[in-house]
Design a protein around this motif. Structure first.
Motif, PDB file in Angstrom:
ATOM      1  N   CYS A  97       7.043 -44.984  -8.208  1.00 54.76           N
ATOM      2  CA  CYS A  97       6.813 -43.933  -9.200  1.00 54.76           C
ATOM      3  C   CYS A  97       7.033 -44.505 -10.599  1.00 54.76           C
ATOM      4  O   CYS A  97       8.055 -45.149 -10.855  1.00 54.76           O
ATOM      5  N   ASN A  98       6.090 -44.266 -11.491  1.00 51.51           N
ATOM      6  CA  ASN A  98       6.231 -44.745 -12.864  1.00 51.51           C
ATOM      7  C   ASN A  98       6.384 -43.598 -13.865  1.00 51.51           C
ATOM      8  O   ASN A  98       6.241 -43.794 -15.072  1.00 51.51           O
ATOM      9  N   CYS A  99       6.663 -42.395 -13.399  1.00 50.84           N
ATOM     10  CA  CYS A  99       6.804 -41.237 -14.290  1.00 50.84           C
ATOM     11  C   CYS A  99       8.006 -41.412 -15.210  1.00 50.84           C
ATOM     12  O   CYS A  99       9.052 -41.914 -14.796  1.00 50.84           O
ATOM     13  N   ILE A 100       7.849 -41.000 -16.447  1.00 55.69           N
ATOM     14  CA  ILE A 100       8.924 -41.155 -17.421  1.00 55.69           C
ATOM     15  C   ILE A 100       9.848 -39.940 -17.395  1.00 55.69           C
ATOM     16  O   ILE A 100       9.480 -38.853 -16.939  1.00 55.69           O
ATOM     17  N   ARG A 101      11.059 -40.144 -17.924  1.00 54.59           N
ATOM     18  CA  ARG A 101      12.076 -39.097 -17.902  1.00 54.59           C
ATOM     19  C   ARG A 101      11.602 -37.819 -18.601  1.00 54.59           C
ATOM     20  O   ARG A 101      11.879 -36.705 -18.143  1.00 54.59           O
ATOM     21  N   GLN A 102      10.889 -37.976 -19.720  1.00 55.55           N
ATOM     22  CA  GLN A 102      10.439 -36.798 -20.467  1.00 55.55           C
ATOM     23  C   GLN A 102       9.526 -35.921 -19.616  1.00 55.55           C
ATOM     24  O   GLN A 102       9.542 -34.696 -19.738  1.00 55.55           O
ATOM     25  N   ARG A 103       8.723 -36.541 -18.758  1.00 61.59           N
ATOM     26  CA  ARG A 103       7.834 -35.754 -17.898  1.00 61.59           C
ATOM     27  C   ARG A 103       8.651 -34.945 -16.890  1.00 61.59           C
ATOM     28  O   ARG A 103       8.339 -33.778 -16.623  1.00 61.59           O
ATOM     29  N   ILE A 104       9.683 -35.550 -16.339  1.00 62.87           N
ATOM     30  CA  ILE A 104      10.521 -34.848 -15.362  1.00 62.87           C
ATOM     31  C   ILE A 104      11.244 -33.685 -16.034  1.00 62.87           C
ATOM     32  O   ILE A 104      11.329 -32.585 -15.480  1.00 62.87           O
ATOM     33  N   ILE A 105      11.760 -33.935 -17.243  1.00 67.58           N
ATOM     34  CA  ILE A 105      12.444 -32.873 -17.978  1.00 67.58           C
ATOM     35  C   ILE A 105      11.502 -31.703 -18.218  1.00 67.58           C
ATOM     36  O   ILE A 105      11.886 -30.534 -18.125  1.00 67.58           O
ATOM     37  N   GLY A 106      10.256 -32.016 -18.475  1.00 64.65           N
ATOM     38  CA  GLY A 106       9.272 -30.965 -18.705  1.00 64.65           C
ATOM     39  C   GLY A 106       9.000 -30.114 -17.480  1.00 64.65           C
ATOM     40  O   GLY A 106       8.460 -29.015 -17.583  1.00 64.65           O
ATOM     41  N   MET A 107       9.389 -30.617 -16.313  1.00 65.45           N
ATOM     42  CA  MET A 107       9.227 -29.844 -15.075  1.00 65.45           C
ATOM     43  C   MET A 107      10.541 -29.199 -14.640  1.00 65.45           C
ATOM     44  O   MET A 107      10.740 -28.895 -13.475  1.00 65.45           O
ATOM     45  N   GLN A 108      11.449 -29.028 -15.612  1.00 61.73           N
ATOM     46  CA  GLN A 108      12.781 -28.462 -15.328  1.00 61.73           C
ATOM     47  C   GLN A 108      13.549 -29.285 -14.289  1.00 61.73           C
ATOM     48  O   GLN A 108      14.329 -28.752 -13.497  1.00 61.73           O
ATOM     49  N   GLY A 109      13.289 -30.600 -14.294  1.00 60.82           N
ATOM     50  CA  GLY A 109      14.058 -31.488 -13.441  1.00 60.82           C
ATOM     51  C   GLY A 109      13.583 -31.596 -12.008  1.00 60.82           C
ATOM     52  O   GLY A 109      14.130 -32.374 -11.229  1.00 60.82           O
ATOM     53  N   ARG A 110      12.568 -30.839 -11.624  1.00 59.02           N
ATOM     54  CA  ARG A 110      12.073 -30.923 -10.242  1.00 59.02           C
ATOM     55  C   ARG A 110      10.802 -31.767 -10.206  1.00 59.02           C
ATOM     56  O   ARG A 110       9.773 -31.387 -10.752  1.00 59.02           O
TER      57      ARG A 110
END
Length: 300
Positions: A97-110
């Motif tokens: 997985c290469n997703c960045i932290r900001q993207r995960i935060i944008g999904m409320q952490g899920r």
């Protein structure tokens, strides 16, 4: 219960504080009250967060407080090959997985499983995630049910945070993987630790089941809080334990865990004697189930 194996597993990100001591004393008392073995593991897998000299200071504090561990101390930093081998056995259930932290935060952490459908290129830095749904029924997410030693029945859906990381982009093995590999390796039967780690239990039980390892029993003790109601932590600069006041610290931890008033003079009693008395009176039913302010802060 002579086959009982418990453990205390601090991270060397700073010296022990009262909250750390509560977790250590609880795991020690529960092990010894069941004629068990109490192990010590140093979870030194995150060099950027570790503090120079913290591991040695932790060991000194435990010794000063009479918390003498059984068998050889294990350092996670010495077991990297074991973690790599364990991860290889999960190849059917992991993906890059290469997703960045900001993207995960944008999904409320899920995490939404984006990289399960869109694989990163081979040249990119990637983390490794493990799938949290069944392989036979991908849309039916699993959940974990277990009886907490202190809190009773617990239910936790594994997909609460989505597929989780077991190896980071920077190449470091994640806590969830390492702790499971080591619990299985050391034959840990009981995990007694702070309530802040309750959320990790479902993921760890899941990983252990993937490894086909025997699941430990889990018990989560109340958190010690600061005056503002937040958890005492190294990150929040909680006051380090004063080793010169070890007996008083042990007495406070015993009281915090629901042990009755001591029938001894604290000024003439060693930590070893206090802990021996604690083992005799230890009662799982007496351990509080709610957090409270650390004793040394209550009157301030």
């Amino acid at each position: 219960m002579t086959n009982y194996i418990g453990r205390f597993a601090p991270s060397p990100t700073g010296p022990l504080h009262f909250g750390s001591l509560v977790a250590a004393v609880a795991s020690y008392l529960d092990a010894k009250a069941h004629q068990g073995t109490w192990l010590l593991r140093m979870e030194d897998l995150d060099p950027p967060r570790e503090q120079a000299g913290a591991a040695d200071r932790i060991l000194q504090s435990l010794e000063a407080h009479g918390l003498h561990w059984d068998q050889q101390l294990v350092y996670q930093s010495h077991r990297l090959e074991a973690y790599q081998q364990a991860m290889a056995t999960l190849k059917y259930a992991i993906y890059p997985c290469n997703c960045i932290r900001q993207r995960i935060i944008g999904m409320q952490g899920r995490y939404d499983g984006h990289c399960r459908r869109h694989s990163p290129s081979a040249s990119e830095a990637v983390a490794i995630r493990v799938m949290t749904d069944t392989l036979s029924k991908p849309q039916q997410h699993q959940s974990e049910h277990f009886d907490d030693i202190f809190l009773g029945p617990q239910y936790s859906p594994l997909d609460h945070n989505g597929d989780f990381i077991i190896k980071r982009k920077d190449g470091l093995f994640a806590y969830q993987l390492a702790v499971c590999v080591d619990d299985a390796y050391q034959g840990v039967t009981h995990v007694i630790r702070g309530h802040d780690l309750l959320d990790s239990t479902s993921r760890q039980r899941y990983l252990l089941s993937l490894f086909k390892a025997k699941l430990p029993e889990y018990g989560h003790t109340p958190l010690a809080l600061g005056k503002d109601g937040s958890k005492l932590s190294k990150q929040a600069k909680a006051r380090p334990l004063e080793d010169t006041q070890a007996a008083s610290n042990i007495m406070a931890a015993l009281h915090f865990l629901g042990c009755p008033s001591l029938p001894v003079d604290i000024n003439s009693t060693s930590c070893e004697e206090l802990l021996s008395w604690g083992v005799q009176v230890w009662s799982r039913q007496s351990v509080p189930t709610v957090a409270s302010i650390a004793p040394y802060l209550r009157d301030k």
